[in-house]
Design an enzyme around this catalytic site. Structure first.
Site, PDB file in Angstrom:
ATOM      1  N   GLU A  57      12.760  -0.385  -2.842  1.00  0.00           N
ATOM      2  CA  GLU A  57      11.672  -0.165  -3.807  1.00  0.00           C
ATOM      3  C   GLU A  57      11.983   0.873  -4.880  1.00  0.00           C
ATOM      4  O   GLU A  57      11.068   1.542  -5.361  1.00  0.00           O
ATOM      5  CB  GLU A  57      10.374   0.196  -3.075  1.00  0.00           C
TER       6      GLU A  57
HETATM    7  C1  BMA Z   1       6.699  -0.279   2.140  1.00  0.00           C
HETATM    8  C2  BMA Z   1       7.817   0.547   2.730  1.00  0.00           C
HETATM    9  C3  BMA Z   1       7.440   1.940   3.007  1.00  0.00           C
HETATM   10  C4  BMA Z   1       6.009   2.106   3.404  1.00  0.00           C
HETATM   11  C5  BMA Z   1       5.306   0.806   3.552  1.00  0.00           C
HETATM   12  C6  BMA Z   1       3.857   0.927   3.888  1.00  0.00           C
HETATM   13  O1  BMA Z   1       6.856  -0.603   0.864  1.00  0.00           O
HETATM   14  O2  BMA Z   1       8.987   0.396   1.995  1.00  0.00           O
HETATM   15  O3  BMA Z   1       7.724   2.722   1.891  1.00  0.00           O
HETATM   16  O4  BMA Z   1       5.901   2.837   4.525  1.00  0.00           O
HETATM   17  O5  BMA Z   1       5.460   0.137   2.387  1.00  0.00           O
HETATM   18  O6  BMA Z   1       3.138   1.568   2.893  1.00  0.00           O
END
Ligand code: BMA
Length: 846
Positions: free
Chosen positions: A446
């Site tokens: 991300e």
């Molecule tokens: C996703 C993951 C984490 C996070 C999760 C829940 O995008 O990559 O960064 O814990 O969301 O919010």
């Protein structure tokens, strides 16, 4: 001819012997572990306590009774000082006499967490600044006869971050990005802020003479069941210019036996060879996981100078990422076969990594394989797991999507940072590339999505020039440096720069590459949206649930076990988490008053939502070819997206995955007035039998029944039946009945699905009175359950909370009987184990 060849070999062997100094002894390398006698010193008070290596400051202070368990209550807050100050680790040791005989003596730290200066007998040996790499230093000249003092001085990560921030004109979204330390330790939306310090991996002395093998792997150029075309790739550090013999042996047979000329320094040798009739390695559910043991020997004269073992499996794996009529495909092919990836995201198993173990990881990964997973994504905000993680994945058939450890922020891009990352990435590639389970290298989690969608430019006040420079830095790291290293050291493995390739708010995210669909949860959309927003490969999506009641009891006193209490909130790290669970519960489920019921229903909500997502993704095969939900496990006891909690206890979701990921599965979808029945079949065979559809009232009356022949199509998802709901529901109360869809052959039920006509909250579930009998069966207990009426989501629980129910949270059909086996944990005598039950029927009638 043969005679001459072997004569030549003997002769060249003699020549080699002759070239060596007469008295030299050929000894393979040896090591001396330095794990004993460590002390942890607080430099502010000079207090000393015994320390554990490998380990970290927090667990040492806990062990000494100086800090409380940070996982209990709100203790996390009261231990924050620990990560904010300097610490020193010290030990003394004597060199083993056998090691003294080697020409080379190196001190090897497999992992230092993170910013530290290492001294040996008052000489500065190294300055560590990266948790993800190992450190090796020549120490022969520095070692004393008798006692040697090894001292490691740690600085807190925050002080380094602060210093580095002063030297840069712009802020980063997460300042932790300035240090190469496990991101999740700085706090995450499922994890506490506990930035450890310490010697977190092995430390040892290693002695060797003349030459040693640094790294080794087998590249698989082309593999099928008749032949594997392979290349042995070995890196050798040598102190001499001399010829050696390199051998590759499997079951006594030499596949390579070659004279190699080494020069003093680093040598990389690549030798092609063929392996006939290999048994192919397959992911879980597609076949076996045969593994082959090889030995690589570096022969000096006629004795082994060094040798390494390599265990691998043969398979040809491909990522198919090509433009198509929809956008751009994203799927994996193994041994020529495209397959649907089913699995989850993996985070570190503990905040204190010294508490993890092969056996805990084995349990966790076995639990993944047990519910038909074939792929695990190692998420980029944690750590690169231990070797045993990949060994277990190799033997369980779990393919690994491996992120490099970069997540959710932009990163520095100065030369020092890039050089540091280059060493880290090179070491990790070399360590992991031999594993057949390793499917994909992915640059980060991300980061691309964040830069383009999360408004950092504005919130951090970057100028256009800052922003452009930061993006150039991104490209230098993830589109240039890292892929070049993958190409150099692991050229057969696919590389994907960032997961997801496009942020979920953009329409293209569903047309190309991989997607993290967070419209549900983060976007607060209802679960039904999962059915529309189907992409090409879902590498993340998820929903939270509370952990097992016994897990909550381990961190909260009785008076703290209420929704929204300070303790419960300190074990819920998402800012809107408690409210979101409640909102979604309210939409589709009854909202209980009692705390234990609430915990139970929160798990049902998660299983309900994620079940919908998985089925939608699988129905869309082959447009969609993968579904990895967020997240498999936890690093501490917490309310989170995990399906298995910190103590290894399964939430309702994990039980449901047995069905949702099953190779043969019905799924129903309501489209306007029609009900579409899909049959998904991941197997390479077609099944033949009968389709039986019955509508059964909650009291057991059969209100509708059809049966017809049914043949499944192999490796596909197809609509096998379409019915008008209006016609189907004539004379039926949809809130008091259920449609049962079965695929049957003779007495065998291949698969079965219960379709309800409305959300659980609106169903008129009858009062249930489940009859339970318990009887011993071998080392286990067998529970026999019987009910006259429909029971929804029956949860069994036991005072042996670590015992294991073979199935749980299941529905019981009216008039049915079920036998469930319970495997006790061994923590209490069988005679003292008792059971309780609760169902949604009970919750509704309270
Ligand atoms: C996703 C993951 C984490 C996070 C999760 C829940 O995008 O990559 O960064 O814990 O969301 O919010």
């Amino acid at each position: 001819m043969k005679f001459w060849l072997s004569a030549l070999k003997v002769f060249s062997g003699l020549l080699l012997l002759w070239a060596m100094p007469a008295c030299e002894q050929v000894k393979p390398p040896e090591t001396q572990q330095l794990h004993d006698g460590w002390q942890l010193i607080n430099p502010l008070t000079q207090q000393q306590i015994p320390a554990t290596v490998p380990g970290n400051v927090f667990t040492d202070l806990m062990q000494a009774g100086i800090i409380p368990d940070p996982f209990f209550g709100t203790n996390e807050d009261s231990v924050q000082w620990v990560g904010g100050q300097a610490w020193v680790y010290e030990t003394s040791f004597e060199l083993h006499p056998t090691l003294a005989e080697y020409d080379q003596l190196q001190l090897l730290f497999e992992g230092i967490d993170t910013h530290a200066r290492v001294f040996l007998n008052d000489s500065l040996l190294l300055q560590a600044d990266n948790m993800f790499r190992s450190w090796e230093v020549d120490v022969k000249q520095l070692l004393l006869q008798g006692s040697n003092l090894l001292r490691v001085e740690f600085l807190p990560a925050d002080s380094i971050i602060w210093l580095k921030r002063q030297q840069t004109p712009f802020a980063l979204p997460e300042e932790r990005a300035r240090v190469r330390k496990a991101p999740y330790q700085f706090g995450w939306d499922w994890g506490p802020t506990l930035p450890t310090m310490g010697i977190w991996k092995s430390v040892k002395l290693q002695g060797w003479s003349k030459a040693k093998i640094e790294s080794h792997t087998l590249y698989q150029l082309a593999v099928d069941s008749t032949e594997a075309r392979l290349v042995l790739d070995v890196e050798i550090q040598s102190r001499v210019d001399r010829a050696f013999q390199l051998e590759l042996v499997h079951k006594g047979r030499k596949y390579i036996d070659q004279t190699i000329q080494l020069h003093a320094g680093d040598n990389r040798i690549q030798l092609p060879f063929k392996f006939s009739n290999p048994k192919l390695w397959w992911p879980n559910g597609m076949g076996d996981q045969p593994l082959y043991d090889f030995e690589i020997r570096l022969i000096d004269g006629n004795k082994p100078r060094d040798q390494k073992r390599l265990k691998t499996g043969f398979r040809q794996l491909e990522l198919v990422n090509k433009p198509d009529s929809i956008g751009e495909s994203f799927y994996f092919k193994i041994n020529g076969k495209a397959f649907f990836a089913k699995g989850a995201n993996y985070i570190p198993e503990d905040n204190f990594l010294n508490r993890t173990s092969r056996s805990k990881t084995r349990d966790l990964l076995a639990d993944a394989a047990a519910v038909h997973m074939n792929m695990i994504r190692v998420w980029g905000g944690g750590v690169y797991p231990e070797d045993y993680f990949y060994e277990l994945a190799d033997s369980l058939g779990l393919l690994i999507w491996q992120d490099f450890m970069f997540a959710c922020t932009m990163y520095p891009f100065d030369n020092d940072f890039l050089a540091n990352v280059e060493l880290e990435v090179t070491q990790q590639i070399k360590r992991l590339r031999k594993h057949p389970s390793l499917a994909l290298w992915c640059g980060n989690n991300e980061v691309d999505e964040g830069f383009h969608n999360w408004g950092w430019q504005r919130s951090l006040g970057w100028t256009d020039a800052d922003s452009a420079a930061i993006w150039q830095g991104y490209l230098a790291l993830f589109e240039d440096l890292i892929p070049a290293l993958v190409q150099q050291y692991d050229s057969m493995r696919p590389y994907w720069p960032s997961s997801p390739s496009t942020g979920w708010g953009r329409p293209e995210s569903l047309l190309q590459g991989d997607v993290h669909y967070w419209g549900v949860w983060w976007g607060e959309e209802p679960f039904e949206v999962y059915e529309e927003k189907v992409g090409r490969f879902h590498s993340e999506y998820g929903f939270q649930a509370m952990p097992h009641l016994a897990t909550i009891e381990a961190f909260a006193h009785a008076e703290d076990r209420t929704i929204g209490s300070e303790v419960m909130e300190s074990h819920q790290k998402h800012p809107r988490g408690t409210r979101l669970i409640d909102d979604y519960m309210r939409r589709d489920f009854p909202v209980p008053v009692q705390f234990d019921d609430y915990v139970y229903v929160s798990q049902l909500v998660q299983a309900y939502g994620i079940g919908k997502a998985i089925e939608a993704h699988r129905r869309a095969m082959p447009v969609c070819m993968g579904t990895l939900y967020w997240q498999l496990n936890d690093c501490w006891p917490v309310t989170s997206w995990s399906s298995i909690d910190y103590y290894g206890r399964w939430k309702a979701l994990h039980y449901q995955l047995k069905h949702s990921f099953a190779p043969l599965l019905f799924s129903t979808k309501t489209v306007g007035d029609s009900l579409e029945v899909y049959l998904m079949n991941d197997k390479p065979i077609a099944f033949e039998g009968r389709l039986e559809m019955d509508i059964i009232s909650f009291d057991g009356d059969v209100l509708y029944a059809i049966t017809e022949p049914l043949k499944s199509v192999k490796e596909s998802s197809v609509i096998v039946k379409k019915l008008s709901l209006k016609a189907l529901l004539q004379g039926v109360d949809p809130l008091e009945s259920v449609l049962r869809v079965r695929f049957v052959q003779g007495l065998q039920v291949f698969t079965e699905k219960l379709h309800y006509f409305d959300a659980p909250v609106r169903l008129e579930l009858p009062q249930a009175d489940v009859n339970l009998r318990v009887s011993p069966k071998g080392n286990a207990l067998e529970l026999t359950l019987q009910s006259n009426v429909l029971v929804k989501n029956l949860m069994l629980s036991s005072n042996d909370a670590d015992g294991f129910f073979e199935d749980n949270f299941f529905d019981m059909q009216p008039g049915s009987q079920r036998r469930i086996s319970f495997k006790p944990s061994g923590k209490r005598p069988i005679s003292q184990i008792n059971f309780e039950m609760v169902s949604l029927n009970d919750v509704m009638h309270r």
